[in-house]
Scaffold this motif. Structure first.
Motif, PDB file in Angstrom:
ATOM      1  N   LYS A   1       0.872  -1.170   0.000  1.00  0.00           N
ATOM      2  CA  LYS A   1       0.000   0.000   0.000  1.00  0.00           C
ATOM      3  C   LYS A   1       0.908   1.219   0.000  1.00  0.00           C
ATOM      4  O   LYS A   1       1.930   1.220   0.694  1.00  0.00           O
ATOM      5  CB  LYS A   1      -0.848   0.050   1.273  1.00  0.00           C
TER       6      LYS A   1
ATOM      7  N   TRP B   1       1.015  -4.756   2.282  1.00  0.00           N
ATOM      8  CA  TRP B   1      -0.415  -5.029   2.192  1.00  0.00           C
ATOM      9  C   TRP B   1      -0.592  -6.495   2.553  1.00  0.00           C
ATOM     10  O   TRP B   1      -0.308  -7.380   1.751  1.00  0.00           O
ATOM     11  CB  TRP B   1      -0.914  -4.732   0.789  1.00  0.00           C
TER      12      TRP B   1
ATOM     13  N   LEU C   1      -8.700  -0.659   1.559  1.00  0.00           N
ATOM     14  CA  LEU C   1      -8.413   0.692   1.069  1.00  0.00           C
ATOM     15  C   LEU C   1      -8.623   1.790   2.099  1.00  0.00           C
ATOM     16  O   LEU C   1      -8.189   2.921   1.889  1.00  0.00           O
ATOM     17  CB  LEU C   1      -9.285   0.977  -0.162  1.00  0.00           C
TER      18      LEU C   1
ATOM     19  N   VAL D   1      -6.935   6.615  -6.330  1.00  0.00           N
ATOM     20  CA  VAL D   1      -6.388   5.334  -5.883  1.00  0.00           C
ATOM     21  C   VAL D   1      -6.166   4.463  -7.110  1.00  0.00           C
ATOM     22  O   VAL D   1      -7.051   4.328  -7.964  1.00  0.00           O
ATOM     23  CB  VAL D   1      -7.333   4.619  -4.884  1.00  0.00           C
TER      24      VAL D   1
ATOM     25  N   ILE E   1      -5.292   0.630  -8.265  1.00  0.00           N
ATOM     26  CA  ILE E   1      -5.317  -0.746  -7.795  1.00  0.00           C
ATOM     27  C   ILE E   1      -4.634  -1.627  -8.833  1.00  0.00           C
ATOM     28  O   ILE E   1      -5.045  -1.666  -9.993  1.00  0.00           O
ATOM     29  CB  ILE E   1      -6.761  -1.240  -7.552  1.00  0.00           C
TER      30      ILE E   1
ATOM     31  N   THR F   1     -16.350  -2.185  -4.243  1.00  0.00           N
ATOM     32  CA  THR F   1     -15.107  -1.517  -3.844  1.00  0.00           C
ATOM     33  C   THR F   1     -14.917  -0.230  -4.645  1.00  0.00           C
ATOM     34  O   THR F   1     -14.564   0.809  -4.091  1.00  0.00           O
ATOM     35  CB  THR F   1     -13.912  -2.473  -4.014  1.00  0.00           C
TER      36      THR F   1
ATOM     37  N   LEU G   1     -14.982   3.864  -3.199  1.00  0.00           N
ATOM     38  CA  LEU G   1     -14.049   4.950  -3.498  1.00  0.00           C
ATOM     39  C   LEU G   1     -14.772   6.142  -4.115  1.00  0.00           C
ATOM     40  O   LEU G   1     -14.562   7.288  -3.704  1.00  0.00           O
ATOM     41  CB  LEU G   1     -12.943   4.449  -4.431  1.00  0.00           C
TER      42      LEU G   1
END
Length: 122
Positions: free
Chosen positions: A27, A36, A54, A65, A67, A81, A85
């Motif tokens: 992370k 992570w 997150l 962000v 990923i 998810t 965000l």
């Protein structure tokens, strides 16, 4: 505070500039990084990245962000998810990890408040 550059990525190994640790999964956020550890939230390849994975990055005040889903994109990212965000006003990019790292580094170099979670194997 700027987001640290990801200095290197290879199968199972990631290095973040200014940090002596070699990560498997990591992370990153403005001013820091850490391992992570999927065990903290019970994450698996499916259903994949959870909002709980997150939260720490979101709390750092990021605007974007990134990923990284793994080298072969085995890590899933459910719509819930992404919605989490977006509801927090955060842009999200979901990419194969090599592409995710390149995008993250480009945003960090521009001074963006960017964070990310990256899976460095499958």
């Amino acid at each position: 505070m700027s987001s640290p550059e990801i200095a290197s990525l290879s199968w199972g190994q990631m290095k973040v500039k200014g940090c002596s640790t070699t990560y498997k999964d990591c992370k990153v956020w403005p001013g820091g990084s850490r391992t992570w550890d999927w065990r903290e939230t019970g994450t698996n390849h499916s259903p994949g990245v959870q909002p709980a994975d997150l939260e720490e990055v979101v709390k750092k005040g990021v605007k974007t962000v990134v990923i990284g889903r793994g080298m072969s994109e085995a890590l899933q990212v459910p719509a819930s998810t992404v919605d989490y965000l977006k509801k927090n006003g955060i842009d999200v990019l979901v990419l194969q990890t090599e592409k995710a790292v390149a995008e993250y580094n480009a945003l960090a170099a521009q001074g963006a408040k960017v964070g990310g979670v990256f899976h460095s194997t499958c």
